[in-house]
Design a protein around this motif. Sequence first.
Motif, mmCIF file in Angstrom:
data_model
loop_
_atom_site.group_PDB
_atom_site.id
_atom_site.type_symbol
_atom_site.label_atom_id
_atom_site.label_comp_id
_atom_site.label_asym_id
_atom_site.label_seq_id
_atom_site.Cartn_x
_atom_site.Cartn_y
_atom_site.Cartn_z
ATOM 1 N N VAL A 128 0.857 -1.185 0.000
ATOM 2 C CA VAL A 128 0.000 0.000 0.000
ATOM 3 C C VAL A 128 0.894 1.236 0.000
ATOM 4 C CG1 VAL A 128 -1.950 -1.099 1.164
ATOM 5 C CG2 VAL A 128 -0.144 -0.020 2.530
ATOM 6 N N SER A 129 0.300 2.400 -0.172
ATOM 7 C CA SER A 129 1.089 3.628 -0.238
ATOM 8 C C SER A 129 1.595 4.031 1.147
ATOM 9 C CB SER A 129 0.254 4.773 -0.806
ATOM 10 O OG SER A 129 -0.709 5.200 0.134
ATOM 11 N N ILE A 130 2.607 4.878 1.143
ATOM 12 C CA ILE A 130 3.170 5.371 2.399
ATOM 13 C C ILE A 130 2.144 6.212 3.154
ATOM 14 C CG2 ILE A 130 4.172 7.515 1.491
ATOM 15 C CD1 ILE A 130 6.666 6.869 3.223
ATOM 16 N N TYR A 131 1.245 6.860 2.410
ATOM 17 C CA TYR A 131 0.217 7.689 3.046
ATOM 18 C C TYR A 131 -0.796 6.822 3.792
ATOM 19 C CZ TYR A 131 2.316 10.912 -0.251
ATOM 20 O OH TYR A 131 3.220 11.658 -0.945
ATOM 21 N N THR A 132 -1.107 5.659 3.219
ATOM 22 C CA THR A 132 -2.007 4.724 3.890
ATOM 23 C C THR A 132 -1.388 4.222 5.187
ATOM 24 O OG1 THR A 132 -3.007 4.015 1.810
ATOM 25 C CG2 THR A 132 -3.194 2.500 3.676
ATOM 26 N N ILE A 133 -0.094 3.873 5.129
ATOM 27 C CA ILE A 133 0.605 3.399 6.332
ATOM 28 C C ILE A 133 0.651 4.489 7.388
ATOM 29 C CG2 ILE A 133 2.833 2.659 7.245
ATOM 30 C CD1 ILE A 133 1.296 0.454 5.807
ATOM 31 N N ARG A 134 0.884 5.716 6.981
ATOM 32 C CA ARG A 134 0.915 6.807 7.959
ATOM 33 C C ARG A 134 -0.438 6.968 8.652
ATOM 34 N NH1 ARG A 134 4.475 11.035 4.316
ATOM 35 N NH2 ARG A 134 6.532 10.451 5.138
ATOM 36 N N ARG A 135 -1.521 6.836 7.879
ATOM 37 C CA ARG A 135 -2.854 6.905 8.489
ATOM 38 C C ARG A 135 -3.065 5.746 9.458
ATOM 39 N NH1 ARG A 135 -4.380 8.588 3.202
ATOM 40 N NH2 ARG A 135 -5.000 6.452 2.642
ATOM 41 N N ASP A 136 -2.573 4.565 9.067
ATOM 42 C CA ASP A 136 -2.680 3.401 9.953
ATOM 43 C C ASP A 136 -1.950 3.646 11.268
ATOM 44 O OD1 ASP A 136 -4.158 1.964 8.102
ATOM 45 O OD2 ASP A 136 -2.427 0.872 7.306
ATOM 46 N N LEU A 137 -0.723 4.149 11.178
ATOM 47 C CA LEU A 137 0.080 4.366 12.382
ATOM 48 C C LEU A 137 -0.546 5.428 13.282
ATOM 49 C CD1 LEU A 137 3.739 4.222 10.995
ATOM 50 C CD2 LEU A 137 2.349 2.378 11.964
ATOM 51 N N THR A 138 -1.090 6.480 12.672
ATOM 52 C CA THR A 138 -1.746 7.522 13.454
ATOM 53 C C THR A 138 -2.945 6.956 14.211
ATOM 54 O OG1 THR A 138 -1.056 9.269 11.923
ATOM 55 C CG2 THR A 138 -2.964 9.737 13.327
ATOM 56 N N ALA A 139 -3.732 6.136 13.519
ATOM 57 C CA ALA A 139 -4.905 5.531 14.151
ATOM 58 C C ALA A 139 -4.504 4.573 15.268
ATOM 59 C CB ALA A 139 -5.733 4.794 13.106
ATOM 60 N N LEU A 140 -3.478 3.775 15.028
ATOM 61 C CA LEU A 140 -3.033 2.800 16.029
ATOM 62 C C LEU A 140 -2.408 3.485 17.235
ATOM 63 C CD1 LEU A 140 -1.582 0.082 13.614
ATOM 64 C CD2 LEU A 140 -3.594 -0.152 15.092
#
Length: 252
Positions: free
Chosen positions: A31-43
């Motif tokens: 997935v894109s780096i932006y998706t991962i960043r959103r995941d990390l923020t949520a987690l």
Amino acid sequence: MITEARRKKITELVEKEGVVNLQQLTDTFNVSIYTIRRDLTALEKEGFLKKAHGGAIRIEKSKWISSIEEGKFEALEEKQKIAKLAATLIEDGDTIMLMGSIISLLMIPFIQNKNITIVTNSLDIAKELCQIPNIETIMIGGTIKNYKGNILGSKAISDLKNYHFDKAFIPCAGIKDDPGVTTSTLDSSDFLKGVIQSSRKKIIVADYRKIGRITFAHVCNIKSVHMLITDAKSNEQELNKIRKKGIQVEVV
């Protein structure tokens, strides 16, 4: 992979490895780096991990005491860089406090040609230093309180009152702008308080795992120390908060 399943896998990966980076996660989940960043923020908001520079780190329990093996091998490259920079602050004629830690041991090769006095509460450090003729080594007396061979307790704290150090290189289990410096046990906290009172310049040496962490026993507020030496994996937001308190932060 749906979002919930991916985030569950990310949490499991962080728990297993301790540290993950953005590129690793984008490659793993395609997935894109932006998706991962959103995941990390949520987690992070849910308390499953802590975002760090370029990735995320595992959240540890407050009474964090690394094992012997973790101390030797986790963040070793970062500890070596911190040790090398810390050693450059030591000048001929200094009397310094070098406490029991892997970073302290790694400093020794970089200071072995200096004419200095070192006071230590570590059996391992004393063993290394006693082989260097131009370094006067003084051992703190007291009770060997932990498996790392560090001398702590009331006698050790009383012994500290006999000394005044030009510089103290202080390990810790956590450092944050508020509440400040913390450690994992009451014995080590009491000893660190004595070191700080006896030292002219107080220098925290801590790898990225300690930055932004609050652990069990409080040592001092952030303004009681002068400098923090850490590595480039440390959370930049946390470092900026520490800088705003007037602490000199050196990143290697």
